[in-house]
Design an enzyme around this catalytic site. Structure first.
Site, PDB file in Angstrom:
ATOM      1  N   TYR A 139       0.839  -1.205   0.000  1.00  0.00           N
ATOM      2  CA  TYR A 139       0.000   0.000   0.000  1.00  0.00           C
ATOM      3  C   TYR A 139       0.875   1.256   0.000  1.00  0.00           C
ATOM      4  CZ  TYR A 139      -4.231   2.733   1.134  1.00  0.00           C
ATOM      5  OH  TYR A 139      -5.285   3.618   1.118  1.00  0.00           O
ATOM      6  N   VAL A 173      16.575  -6.888  10.319  1.00  0.00           N
ATOM      7  CA  VAL A 173      15.999  -5.655   9.773  1.00  0.00           C
ATOM      8  C   VAL A 173      14.746  -5.281  10.554  1.00  0.00           C
ATOM      9  CG1 VAL A 173      15.084  -4.530   7.698  1.00  0.00           C
ATOM     10  CG2 VAL A 173      16.883  -6.266   7.480  1.00  0.00           C
ATOM     11  N   LEU A 174      14.610  -3.991  10.851  1.00  0.00           N
ATOM     12  CA  LEU A 174      13.401  -3.453  11.472  1.00  0.00           C
ATOM     13  C   LEU A 174      12.607  -2.691  10.423  1.00  0.00           C
ATOM     14  CD1 LEU A 174      11.596  -2.569  13.906  1.00  0.00           C
ATOM     15  CD2 LEU A 174      13.151  -0.610  14.180  1.00  0.00           C
ATOM     16  N   ILE A 176       9.556  -0.169  10.300  1.00  0.00           N
ATOM     17  CA  ILE A 176       8.673   0.693  11.100  1.00  0.00           C
ATOM     18  C   ILE A 176       7.452   1.058  10.242  1.00  0.00           C
ATOM     19  CG2 ILE A 176       8.467   2.834  12.398  1.00  0.00           C
ATOM     20  CD1 ILE A 176      11.479   2.861  12.731  1.00  0.00           C
ATOM     21  N   CYS A 178       5.053  -1.596   9.082  1.00  0.00           N
ATOM     22  CA  CYS A 178       5.276  -2.681   8.118  1.00  0.00           C
ATOM     23  C   CYS A 178       4.069  -3.009   7.260  1.00  0.00           C
ATOM     24  CB  CYS A 178       5.739  -3.934   8.854  1.00  0.00           C
ATOM     25  SG  CYS A 178       4.531  -4.585  10.046  1.00  0.00           S
ATOM     26  N   GLY A 179       2.898  -2.460   7.584  1.00  0.00           N
ATOM     27  CA  GLY A 179       1.720  -2.765   6.786  1.00  0.00           C
ATOM     28  C   GLY A 179       1.409  -4.248   6.789  1.00  0.00           C
ATOM     29  N   GLU A 203      -5.772  -5.561  11.878  1.00  0.00           N
ATOM     30  CA  GLU A 203      -6.043  -6.349  10.677  1.00  0.00           C
ATOM     31  C   GLU A 203      -4.748  -6.711   9.955  1.00  0.00           C
ATOM     32  OE1 GLU A 203      -8.871  -7.505   9.308  1.00  0.00           O
ATOM     33  OE2 GLU A 203     -10.231  -6.746  10.843  1.00  0.00           O
ATOM     34  N   CYS A 356      -5.800  12.384  -5.318  1.00  0.00           N
ATOM     35  CA  CYS A 356      -4.377  12.190  -5.000  1.00  0.00           C
ATOM     36  C   CYS A 356      -3.566  11.914  -6.257  1.00  0.00           C
ATOM     37  CB  CYS A 356      -4.222  11.055  -3.998  1.00  0.00           C
ATOM     38  SG  CYS A 356      -4.756  11.483  -2.321  1.00  0.00           S
TER      39      CYS A 356
END
Length: 401
Positions: A139, A173-174, A176, A178-179, A203, A356
Site C-alpha cells: 500500500y 531488519v526493522l 517501522i 510494516c503494513g 487487521e 491524489c
C-alpha cells in the site's frame, strides 16, 4: 398610468449568484468550466456547491462530491489542473483556520492518537484492500521505470529498497510501519534476512502473521516509540506521513538509537513542497486522521546531527500511475462491496484515489526515498540504478504458499 412591476432578487440570491461567478472565474484560471462537457469540467447537480467551497475549501468541495452535489468524469484531470493553477492558495476559508493552527502547534500524533488511523483506515478490511492492491498487499507507491503493470512496479520498488539497503543474508531488519508485510517477506525470500515489523493495525498484524508463517518474520501490534532493540538495517515505507512534525526528531532519535553504527536507514515517504503548509482538511477527516506530510526541510531538521544523508531519490510522478492502477482495481471490485459500504463510501474512496493521483501528476506531492547512515559510508554511497537490475542473493527461505 401604472408602472410595470419589476421583481428584485433577494440578497441571498444575489450572494449565491456572486459566489457562482467567483467560482466560475477561479476555475477558468485552470481551464475548468462549470457545466462544460470536457472530462475535467464540473457539472453541478445541486445547489450550494460554491457556498461550500468558499466557506470550507477542499473539505466543502469533497463533501459536496460525496453528497452527489457535483459530478466530473475525470477527477484526476480536474485536480491536476486545479493544483497546477494553485487555486487552493486562492481559497482560504476562515473556518479552516483552527485546523491549520492545530496542525502547526498541537501534537496530533501522540502515542494515544497514533492508533486512530489504524482503526479508521487500515482496518477497513483485508478483503477490501486485497481487491485493490497487488498480491503482496503493498500500500505504497510503486517504481514504474521498467514496469508494465502494478505487480511489476511494486516488486521493482521492493527490490530497489533491498539493494539501496545493501541487504545481506543473516542481517536483522526493522520495518517501522510494516503494513501487510510486503517488504519484509520480499527481503526474507530474496535476500535471506530476518525482519521485525511494527504496525498500529490489528487487521494487518493478523493477516501478515498468518500469511508469512513460514518465514523468519515477526509482526508486532506496537507503536514505534516503544521499540528498544538494535538492528543492522532499518526501513520505513509509507509510515512517516503519520509521525507528525512535533515527533520528527523523536522518531529520528529512535532510529539512531536502534540502528547499529555501520547500519543504513531507508525512509520512503510522501512529501510536500512547502514547510508551513498543513494537511488537506478533507483527507484529514475522511482518509488519514492526524496525518502530516513532511517537507524536505522538516526531515532535514529532524536528521540534524544524527545522520549523514547518503542519497535522496524523488520518484513522485510514479505515484500517479500507482493510484490510477488502484482505482482501476477498486472500480472492478466495487460490486462485491457495494451493499456493505454504500454509495457515499464509493464516492469518498473514488475522490481520495483520483484527487491524489491528480496531486502527484501536478507535482504538488512528492515521493522520496532517503538513505541515511550514522557517520557516512566509507568511500561514499552509490545508489543502485535501474529497476531492471534484479541481481540479488539466492533465497534461503521457502516462499509461503
Amino acid at each position: 398610468m401604472t408602472e410595470a412591476f419589476t421583481e428584485h432578487p433577494s440578497p441571498g440570491k444575489i450572494a449565491r449568484n456572486r459566489l457562482y461567478r467567483m467560482m466560475e472565474e477561479l476555475l477558468e484560471i485552470a481551464d475548468v468550466r462549470l457545466g462544460g462537457n470536457r472530462p475535467w469540467d464540473i457539472r453541478l447537480m445541486a445547489g450550494g456547491v460554491p457556498e461550500r467551497v468558499f466557506t470550507q475549501g477542499n473539505l466543502g468541495l469533497g463533501e459536496a462530491y460525496m453528497d452527489g452535489a457535483w459530478e466530473c468524469d475525470r477527477l484526476d484531470e480536474l485536480y491536476d489542473r486545479i493544483l497546477r493553477a494553485q487555486l487552493d492558495r486562492h481559497v482560504k476559508p476562515l473556518k479552516l483556520m483552527l485546523h491549520s493552527l492545530q496542525a502547526r502547534f498541537l501534537n496530533r500524533q501522540t502515542s494515544r492518537k497514533a492508533w486512530e488511523v489504524g482503526e479508521a483506515h487500515y482496518d477497513l478490511g483485508n478483503d477490501f484492500y486485497a481487491a485493490m492492491l497487488d498480491p503482496r498487499m503493498t500500500y505504497t507507491g510503486g517504481y514504474w521505470a521498467d514496469a508494465s503493470d502494478l505487480v511489476e512496479a511494486q516488486e521493482a520498488k521492493l527490490d530497489m529498497i533491498c539493494r539501496k539497503l545493501r541487504l545481506e543474508p543473516g542481517m536483522r531488519v526493522l520495518d517501522i510501519g510494516c503494513g501487510w508485510g510486503s517488504f519484509m517477506a520480499y527481503a526474507a525470500e530474496h535476500y535471506g534476512v530476518e525482519c521485525a515489523g511494527v504496525t498500529i493495525s490489528k487487521e494487518q498484524t493478523a493477516w501478515a502473521t498468518e500469511r508469512y508463517d513460514g518465514l523468519p518474520l515477526e509482526f508486532r501490534l506496537q507503536d514505534y516509540r516503544s521499540i528498544n532493540e538494535r538492528f543492522d538495517r532499518i526501513v520505513s515505507v509509507g509510515m512517516f506521513e503519520h509521525v507528525g512534525r512535533k515527533n520528527h526528531r523523536t522518531y529520528m532519535e529512535l532510529v539512531h538509537r536502534c540502528m547499529n553504527d555501520d547500519g543504513l536507514f531507508l525512509l520512503h515517504t510522501i512529501g510536500k513542497n512547502r514547510r508551513k503548509s498543513t494537511t488537506d482538511p478533507w483527507i484529514d477527516r475522511y482518509i488519514f486522521p492526524n496525518g502530516d506530510l513532511p517537507s524536505i526541510g522538516q526531515i532535514g531538521d529532524a536528521c540534524d546531527g544524527l545522520f549523514v544523508v547518503e542519497d535522496l531519490h524523488n520518484f513522485g510522478a510514479d505515484y500517479d500511475k500507482t493510484l490510477m492502477a488502484w482505482h482501476a482495481n477498486f472500480e472492478r471490485a466495487w460490486p462485491r462491496f457495494e451493499d456493505e459500504l454504500g454509495q457515499r463510501f464509493y464516492r469518498m474512496w473514488r475522490y481520495y484515489l483520483l484527487s491524489c493521483a491528480g496531486a502527484f501528476r501536478a507535482r504538488d506531492l512528492q515521493l522520496w526515498q532517503w538513505v541515511l547512515s550514522k557517520d557516512g559510508v566509507r568511500g561514499g554511497y552509490q545508489r543502485p540504478e535501474g529497476a531492471s537490475d534484479t541481481a540479488h542473493a539466492t533465497a534461503p527461505w521457502p516462499t509461503p504458499a
